[in-house]
Design a protein around this motif. Sequence first.
Motif, short mmCIF file in Angstrom:
data_model
loop_
_atom_site.label_atom_id
_atom_site.label_comp_id
_atom_site.label_asym_id
_atom_site.label_seq_id
_atom_site.Cartn_x
_atom_site.Cartn_y
_atom_site.Cartn_z
N TYR A 1 1.33 1.12 6.54
CA TYR A 1 0.21 0.40 7.24
C TYR A 1 -0.84 -0.39 6.61
O TYR A 1 -1.32 -1.52 6.86
N THR A 2 -0.85 -0.05 5.06
CA THR A 2 -1.77 -0.80 4.14
C THR A 2 -0.98 -2.11 3.98
O THR A 2 -1.69 -3.12 3.83
N LYS A 3 0.45 -2.07 3.84
CA LYS A 3 0.89 -3.45 3.81
C LYS A 3 0.61 -4.36 4.63
O LYS A 3 0.53 -5.71 4.70
N LEU A 4 0.71 -3.83 6.20
CA LEU A 4 0.61 -4.88 7.03
C LEU A 4 -1.10 -5.19 7.17
O LEU A 4 -1.50 -6.19 7.24
N CYS A 5 -2.05 -4.20 6.74
CA CYS A 5 -3.20 -4.76 6.91
C CYS A 5 -3.55 -5.77 5.71
O CYS A 5 -4.28 -6.87 5.73
N ASP A 6 -2.84 -5.64 4.37
CA ASP A 6 -3.03 -6.63 3.50
C ASP A 6 -2.32 -8.04 3.90
O ASP A 6 -2.89 -9.09 3.58
N ALA A 7 -1.20 -7.98 4.86
CA ALA A 7 -0.59 -9.04 5.32
C ALA A 7 -1.80 -9.89 6.50
O ALA A 7 -1.60 -11.11 6.16
N VAL A 8 -2.35 -9.10 6.96
CA VAL A 8 -3.31 -9.60 7.91
C VAL A 8 -4.56 -10.17 6.98
O VAL A 8 -5.00 -11.38 7.26
N SER A 9 -4.87 -9.60 6.03
CA SER A 9 -5.91 -10.08 5.25
C SER A 9 -5.71 -11.29 4.47
O SER A 9 -6.35 -12.31 4.33
#
Length: 104
Positions: free
Chosen positions: A89-97
């Motif tokens: 989930y953190t990886k997805l959030c980082d990609a959006v950021s």
Amino acid sequence: MQKKKTEIITARMTPADKKAIRLRAKAAGMTVTDYLTACALEKEIVRVDGLDDLLSELKAQGRNLNQLTTLANMGRISVLRGDDLVSEYTKLCDAVSAVIREVR
């Protein structure tokens, strides 16, 4: 708060120009009105391809995490390897950021 649109501007153009404007507005993911307003007011129009899929996945993973958290708090399940779930989930959030930083 969204402003209420009450004013109308009428413009004459060739059918080809009208079609081109409609296509550009659609490609930008905007209405013709919003597209023309943004162009006329010299606002930058940014379209990020693939963002819809990324946000959809982010929302789905968020829902899954919320459901697992609720069940775990109720004592109905024991989450094994929960760190892996949070990591993905953190990886997805980082990609959006990263996309947001790129656009800015």
